[in-house]
Design a protein around this motif. Structure first.
Motif, PDB file in Angstrom:
ATOM      1  N   ASP A 213       4.592  29.654  -0.331  1.00  0.00           N
ATOM      2  CA  ASP A 213       2.248  28.336  -0.811  1.00  0.00           C
ATOM      3  C   ASP A 213       2.516  29.111  -2.761  1.00  0.00           C
ATOM      4  OD1 ASP A 213       0.253  28.090  -0.852  1.00  0.00           O
ATOM      5  OD2 ASP A 213      -0.253  28.994   1.131  1.00  0.00           O
ATOM      6  N   SER A 214       2.063  27.573  -2.380  1.00  0.00           N
ATOM      7  CA  SER A 214       2.064  28.413  -4.134  1.00  0.00           C
ATOM      8  C   SER A 214       0.508  28.975  -4.780  1.00  0.00           C
ATOM      9  CB  SER A 214       1.729  26.901  -4.905  1.00  0.00           C
ATOM     10  OG  SER A 214       3.203  26.078  -4.988  1.00  0.00           O
ATOM     11  N   LYS A 215      -0.514  28.619  -3.955  1.00  0.00           N
ATOM     12  CA  LYS A 215      -1.274  29.444  -3.868  1.00  0.00           C
ATOM     13  C   LYS A 215      -2.211  31.029  -3.299  1.00  0.00           C
ATOM     14  CE  LYS A 215      -3.814  25.422  -3.000  1.00  0.00           C
ATOM     15  NZ  LYS A 215      -5.178  23.902  -1.905  1.00  0.00           N
ATOM     16  N   ASN A 216      -1.043  31.358  -2.219  1.00  0.00           N
ATOM     17  CA  ASN A 216      -1.636  32.934  -1.753  1.00  0.00           C
ATOM     18  C   ASN A 216      -0.043  33.348  -2.211  1.00  0.00           C
ATOM     19  OD1 ASN A 216      -0.257  31.748   0.351  1.00  0.00           O
ATOM     20  ND2 ASN A 216      -1.821  31.597   1.861  1.00  0.00           N
ATOM     21  N   GLY A 217       0.952  33.007  -1.901  1.00  0.00           N
ATOM     22  CA  GLY A 217       1.847  33.612  -2.212  1.00  0.00           C
ATOM     23  C   GLY A 217       2.180  35.425  -1.438  1.00  0.00           C
ATOM     24  N   LYS A 220       7.525  34.701  -0.310  1.00  0.00           N
ATOM     25  CA  LYS A 220       8.320  34.392  -1.415  1.00  0.00           C
ATOM     26  C   LYS A 220       9.289  34.659  -1.458  1.00  0.00           C
ATOM     27  CE  LYS A 220       4.535  36.831  -4.467  1.00  0.00           C
ATOM     28  NZ  LYS A 220       4.794  37.390  -5.263  1.00  0.00           N
ATOM     29  N   GLY A 390       2.634  29.608 -12.110  1.00  0.00           N
ATOM     30  CA  GLY A 390       3.260  28.367 -10.577  1.00  0.00           C
ATOM     31  C   GLY A 390       4.633  28.989 -10.162  1.00  0.00           C
ATOM     32  N   ASN A 393       3.833  33.439  -7.566  1.00  0.00           N
ATOM     33  CA  ASN A 393       3.377  33.236  -6.427  1.00  0.00           C
ATOM     34  C   ASN A 393       4.333  32.713  -4.873  1.00  0.00           C
ATOM     35  OD1 ASN A 393       0.667  33.894  -6.527  1.00  0.00           O
ATOM     36  ND2 ASN A 393       0.308  31.998  -6.453  1.00  0.00           N
ATOM     37  N   LYS A 414       3.628  23.882   1.219  1.00  0.00           N
ATOM     38  CA  LYS A 414       2.242  24.159   0.589  1.00  0.00           C
ATOM     39  C   LYS A 414       2.701  24.030  -0.677  1.00  0.00           C
ATOM     40  CE  LYS A 414       1.628  26.483   5.382  1.00  0.00           C
ATOM     41  NZ  LYS A 414       0.522  27.597   5.541  1.00  0.00           N
ATOM     42  N   CYS A 415       3.767  23.944  -0.816  1.00  0.00           N
ATOM     43  CA  CYS A 415       3.945  24.456  -2.876  1.00  0.00           C
ATOM     44  C   CYS A 415       3.021  22.397  -3.175  1.00  0.00           C
ATOM     45  CB  CYS A 415       5.360  24.202  -3.402  1.00  0.00           C
ATOM     46  SG  CYS A 415       5.612  25.671  -2.394  1.00  0.00           S
ATOM     47  N   LYS A 416       2.529  23.175  -4.871  1.00  0.00           N
ATOM     48  CA  LYS A 416       2.246  21.862  -5.393  1.00  0.00           C
ATOM     49  C   LYS A 416       3.692  21.292  -6.096  1.00  0.00           C
ATOM     50  CE  LYS A 416      -1.838  24.461  -7.490  1.00  0.00           C
ATOM     51  NZ  LYS A 416      -2.403  25.042  -8.799  1.00  0.00           N
TER      52      LYS A 416
END
Length: 604
Positions: A213-217, A220, A390, A393, A414-416
């Motif tokens: 997830d690029s937002k909350n990490g 990994k 980027g 996370n 969920k990644c950009k």
């Protein structure tokens, strides 16, 4: 005993014409407890040529009219079919290829379903079954040893069943061969849409799911530091120019390797000494030290450097406290050096911050020494900050990799988009290089690596315009190397895509075996026609009209192309790609609307 249904009346190259007897038009026949299918398109016939039975595939049929005599009004019609030889049977065993051709008046007979199974199936008593032949409905055991020892392509329009085929193929593999796979093979799924993050394919402790997830990490991907601290990779990630910025990054990495036994604080101290005790101080160097203070998070150092002023006329730095930093270095030794020792702590820096810090420190030194121009290098540092923000996370950099799992699913749902372009390259390179180094001297390899890429057109397209050209070329070259050279190291690719024409033709041309679902786009069909030598005209003509779940199997693992109906997986094991049930969805919505607005529900 055979059921004779016709005879050869014409042979032209590999095109054979048969005259079919009038009493041979039944759809299905039973003889001595065996089932036979009648003569129709894509059915099989045997032509007896001495002691050899030539197996032929029916490709067309028509009626030929004939008058009984010149004066008679009655006309008779002769049913004729065109067939193509695909192999022959000798000693009750099928051999693929055209070796024998029939002669005029050789007899043609029906082929039992048992013999059809021998033609398409495997004669080793295997049980690797994922579906049945569409027309005969005969379950076929696939040659799994030749199938997974090759690169696979699973293509089809959305909704055609390709995700079910991918999941069914590997679900069957783990069900049948799980004990033998452990410790010998590793399977990695790069999942763009999160379709395999549940209990699909494998539901044991041997499976690891990483949802990035690029937002909350929260989760990994673990990447080895050797693959992160790589000049070529970093140059591509930061889009470094070849003549100035790429050599700068190489100096950063070579300095890290050269002085790896010294603490990073020593590098920082020496760089600050070079900046604040220079014979000709540079204003750009002062600004870079302020950026260094922000990276390491020292508020005391930031406050002190904010008060330092550069006097261009007299060539010195003056601190807010009143002392001067000049070439004698006394002020640095007396004030800033102990200040750094007291207020700068680098223990909490991760490797992303370390890379950024080393880049700024290197540029500080280069600017002071005249090795680089600030305005030439600064753009790559700005791109580095953006790229690392980027990646922070979704990546965890470690020195030693953790023990591998049998199946590792990496979800990028969920990644950009920018991260989705970068990560597959890093992931594939990480697994490929590690496996290549471990198996480089083994021939044949003792272990295998299987990279499975769902929605492969997202990263293997030559038409993509949303990224830097050099970056795209490097990623394509990496996967082209894997698909060209990976076999000798035991690395195999499985690609699944809606648009095979968007994938690099070089990559598609190296695929050994294909599962082709419904495709209607002319570019996709032309690519397959130009790429797959084992795809015959009759099978190709069926591709645009295939039903959901049906696919054409062809390639080096199969003697003949076949149309297979893939068995659907059970609920809970299917990929998360089912169609929306609009009847249930909208019916519930209508009920909710009626209840909340006080409307009377219509009587049935």
């Amino acid at each position: 005993m055979v059921i004779r249904v016709g005879e050869v009346i014409a042979v032209s190259g590999v095109r054979i014409t048969l005259r079919i007897f009038e009493d041979s038009n039944q759809e299905t026949l039973f003889h001595e407890g065996k089932k036979y299918r009648g003569v129709s398109i894509r059915e099989h016939l045997l032509i007896q040529r001495g002691f050899i039975d030539i197996v032929c595939l029916v490709e067309g049929e028509y009626l030929d009219e004939r008058k009984l005599d010149e004066t008679a009004e009655k006309t008779s019609y002769i049913r004729k079919v065109d067939v193509r030889p695909v192999g022959y049977v000798a000693d009750n065993k099928f051999y693929e290829g055209v070796k024998y051709m029939p002669m005029i008046r050789d007899g043609a007979s029906l082929l039992s379903e048992e013999m059809v199974g021998k033609i398409y199936g495997v004669n080793d008593g295997g049980s690797f079954t994922i579906g049945a032949i569409l027309k005969e409905n005969i379950p076929i055991s696939l040659p799994w040893t030749r199938l997974f020892n090759s690169h696979l392509g699973i293509f089809g329009n959305t909704g055609s069943g390709k995700s079910n085929t991918l999941a069914k193929l590997y679900t069957t593999l783990f069900r049948e061969k799980l004990a033998g796979l452990k410790g010998k093979s590793q399977f990695v799924i790069i999942d763009f849409n999160g379709e395999y993050t549940g209990g699909q394919i494998l539901a044991t402790q041997d499976k690891k799911v990483t949802v990035l997830d690029s937002k909350n990490g929260a989760q990994k991907f673990t990447l080895e530091s050797a693959h992160f601290w790589d000049a070529e990779t970093l140059s591509l990630l930061f889009q470094a120019t070849t003549n100035t910025q790429a050599p700068f990054l190489r100096r950063v990495l070579s300095g890290r390797e050269k002085f790896k036994d010294l603490p990073l604080s020593h590098f920082l101290e020496k760089t600050f000494e070079r900046v604040f005790a220079a014979a000709e101080p540079k204003a750009e160097a002062l600004e870079l030290t302020r950026e260094v203070a922000r990276i390491i998070g020292s508020e005391a150092l930031q406050h002190h450097l904010a008060g330092v002023k550069y006097h261009a006329q007299n060539k010195y730095f003056r601190a807010l406290e009143g002392h001067y930093y000049d070439s004698d270095g006394k002020a640095f030794a007396a004030f800033l050096k102990p200040f750094l020792a007291a207020h700068v702590k680098l223990d909490a820096l991760d490797q992303f911050d370390e890379l950024l810090l080393r880049c700024y420190l290197q540029l500080c030194g280069d600017v002071v020494m005249g090795y680089a121009q600030y305005e030439h290098i600064q753009p790559v540092l700005a791109r580095a900050r953006s790229s690392l923000a980027g990646l922070r996370n979704v990546l965890h950099i470690v020195d030693a990799p953790p023990p591998p799992y049998l199946l590792h699913v990496i979800s990028l749902k969920k990644c950009k988009n920018g991260v989705k372009k970068i990560l597959p390259m890093l992931i594939a390179k990480n697994f490929y290089v590690n496996h290549k180094e471990a198996e480089g001297l083994n021939s044949p390899p003792t272990k295998t690596l299987h990279l499975i890429i769902d929605e492969a057109h997202n990263i293997l397209s030559e038409q993509s315009t949303r990224e830097h050209e050099i970056w795209k070329d490097y990623r394509l070259e990496l996967f082209e190397e894997i698909i060209k050279e990976g076999r000798k190291y035991g690395v195999y690719l499985t690609l699944s895509s809606q648009r095979p024409a968007d994938i690099s033709p070089t990559i598609v041309s190296q695929i050994h075996n294909f599962f082709i679902h419904r495709l209607v786009n002319e570019r996709d069909l032309m690519l397959l026609d130009n790429t797959i030598s084992t795809l015959d005209a009759s099978s190709k003509s069926l591709i645009p009209t295939l039903a959901k779940g049906c696919c054409v199997l062809t390639g080096t693992a199969f003697d003949l192309p076949m149309i297979l109906k893939i068995d659907p997986l059970l609920e809970g094991h299917r990929p998360a790609s089912d169609d929306v049930n609009l009847e249930a969805l909208w019916a519930n919505h209508s009920l909710f609307h009626a209840m909340t607005h006080g409307l009377a529900w219509p009587k049935r």
